[in-house]
Enzyme design. Structure first.
Site: not given
Length: 311
Positions: A218-219
């Site tokens: 994620h991210d």
């Protein structure tokens, strides 16, 4: 995550049932994690170790579990459990929408794009022109795909972030409401998994090529024209700069930066940020020439020990 309309501090406090410090009409534009938060957005903090970092961040609204002096020009939301209340806000402003069809009615698919059988395309997905999406690909809600992108069979884009709080009753997930954004001319191999951001975007840069069975957390932000070989695992919140090469079975820790044009050889564990323009190998990671010299010397140890014993 930016809200669809500007909210007021008092309204946010009412949604999560907490007290606030600041002008009731203080404008709130959205919410984000600390590493990507911007002015007008909410950031949460629930550990004294990170209080100062959150209070001094770009965030202008801090969701915190302690009464502290409010920095000038900012506002506070005082909560007994900021993690829980951050999740409440995520769910309130970005509620789950069950799918009713394999291709969402509001999905946008560009001219010349081919969608093979058994592809799932969620709500709000945008796919550019002249793409090829192979069978059994899953594109979760709000995924954005550029032009001339190829996604091979079984790839999954947009699953939740692997982000949990350890509570006495078990692990509590942080609700994911970010996106996956894939730029133009990217190729994604079979059975790859790319997790969406918690509140921001997981981004794959233009022209990057990803082999089969690669995981991206994620991210994470992957730069332009990168090469990522099979079975590589990239943790969350990693920055991979332009033209980086990661060979097979490379693994990374979270929150690091891999510099532009770095080359990381197979089975290396990237345990820290590394400079660009160099070749790396091993765990713990070092420049490859130095690491290979060390391994050569280790092979000589039995011979050296025999010589020492005979002295």
């Amino acid at each position: 995550m930016r809200f669809k309309s500007v909210q007021e501090l008092q309204t946010i406090a009412e949604i999560i049932g907490c007290k606030f410090v600041g002008d009731p009409g203080f404008e709130v534009y959205g919410m984000n994690e600390i590493h990507v938060v911007e002015a007008g957005e909410i950031v949460f903090v629930d550990h004294p170790k990170y209080y100062d970092k959150a209070l001094q961040s770009k965030a202008t609204i801090v969701l915190i579990n302690k009464d502290v002096p409010c920095p000038e020009g900012k506002a506070l939301l005082i909560s007994d459990d900021p993690f829980r209340d951050f999740n409440k806000l995520s769910t309130y402003f970005n509620p789950f929408k069950p799918a009713t069809v394999a291709v969402a009615v509001d999905a946008q698919i560009g001219e010349g794009t081919h969608i093979q059988p058994n592809v799932f395309i969620g709500n709000g997905v945008v796919i550019g022109q002249h793409c090829l999406i192979h069978p059994n690909v899953v594109l979760y809600d709000n995924t954005v795909i550029g032009d001339y992108v190829v996604i091979h069979a079984g790839a999954i884009l947009g699953a939740d972030a692997f982000y949990f709080k350890n509570r006495p009753e078990g692990y509590d997930p942080l609700v994911s409401c970010g996106r996956v954004v894939v730029r133009d001319r990217v190729s994604i191999g079979a059975a790859c998994t790319i997790d969406r951001g918690v509140t921001g975007d997981t981004t794959i840069g233009e022209g990057t090529k990803i082999d089969n069975q690669v995981h991206i957390g994620h991210d994470t932000v992957i730069g332009k024209k990168c090469l990522i070989a099979a079975q590589t695992g990239i943790a969350g919140c990693v920055i991979v700069e332009d033209e980086v090469t990661l060979w097979g079975q490379v693994g990374t820790t979270s929150g690091i930066t891999i510099g532009e044009k770095a080359v990381v050889l197979g089975q290396t564990g990237v345990t820290k940020s590394i400079e660009g323009g160099k070749v790396y190998f091993g765990t713990p990671i070092e420049e490859s020439r130095e690491k290979l010299k060390q391994l050569a010397n280790i092979k000589k140890l039995p011979e050296i020990l025999i010589k020492v014993k005979n002295i």
